[in-house]
Design an enzyme around this catalytic site. Sequence first.
Site, short mmCIF file in Angstrom:
data_model
loop_
_atom_site.label_atom_id
_atom_site.label_comp_id
_atom_site.label_asym_id
_atom_site.label_seq_id
_atom_site.Cartn_x
_atom_site.Cartn_y
_atom_site.Cartn_z
N CYS A 1 -0.17 3.46 -5.86
CA CYS A 1 -0.88 2.30 -5.30
C CYS A 1 -2.11 2.79 -4.55
O CYS A 1 -2.03 3.74 -3.76
CB CYS A 1 0.03 1.53 -4.36
SG CYS A 1 -0.77 0.13 -3.56
N GLY B 1 0.73 -1.26 0.00
CA GLY B 1 0.00 0.00 0.00
C GLY B 1 0.76 1.31 0.00
O GLY B 1 0.15 2.36 -0.18
N GLY C 1 3.04 2.64 -2.08
CA GLY C 1 3.54 3.18 -3.35
C GLY C 1 2.80 4.43 -3.80
O GLY C 1 1.62 4.63 -3.48
#
Length: 286
Positions: free
Chosen positions: A125, A120, A122
Amino acid sequence: MAAALAKHGVMTAVHKHYTVEDWAEFVKGADAETLSKVMVSTGTSEADFQKTQDILSLSNDLIFICIDIANGYSEHLVDYVQRVRNAFPDKVISAGNVVTGDMVEELILAGADIVKVGIGPGSVCTTRVKTGVGYPQLSAIIECADAAHGLGGRIIGDGGCTCAGDVAKAFGGGADFVMLGGMLAGHEESGGEVIEQDGKTYMKFYGMSSQSAMDKHSGGVAKYRAAEGKTVLLPYRGSVDFTIEDILGGVRSTCTYVGASALRELTKRTTFIRVLEQENNVFGKE
């Protein structure tokens, strides 16, 4: 990108959607120094296993395998790591992604040398928004590094870095490698789609679980799931050489500030303090 980064001693995990023919062309034109710093990424299907065998047979200089799935919490991944370890006893195997020490230990015991840590964090993301699943990245690195190092394994901190200081913090938390996506996106070597808009040049950047990626590589988003990445336009940044030199220079300076003579010493020279603001922005952000 792999050729450019290898000149700086930096590794590249090449995404898993290139064909064997693409790899053959790349291997033909690359030197041994570059190939030794490339990770061959793969999924966990039967077709992926055969493809990995075909790619690795192209050159003995390819020594890194990256078993790359979004959710590493599965018995299937553990079984697949064991299978790859048995098939390639002399290769270096990375597997992930996970965020807790127990799963790091399980993957290392199954045969992984390196575990990729991050769910999670990124820049493109959206897993935490779409699913409510995730873990604070620095906490994950600290806990997972402790678990991995206790078994002689290593970890990759994957995601969440926005500046050279974040890279240094990841190493300080115990990461042995730090994976950078957003920080190295938008460059000449990135291979993204270049777009002209309002007289300015941009490059398209998207997460590998985004609608854009799945439309390009998988024939669209499967009906049973949601896309977990976004697509953004980044200002075109020219050669990656300048960016990577800036990052490496920042990390070297970190080492001088804390008295570390090598990267592996950073985690022993680091104390973390929670702050409300990292940078004085009175005259704008750097």
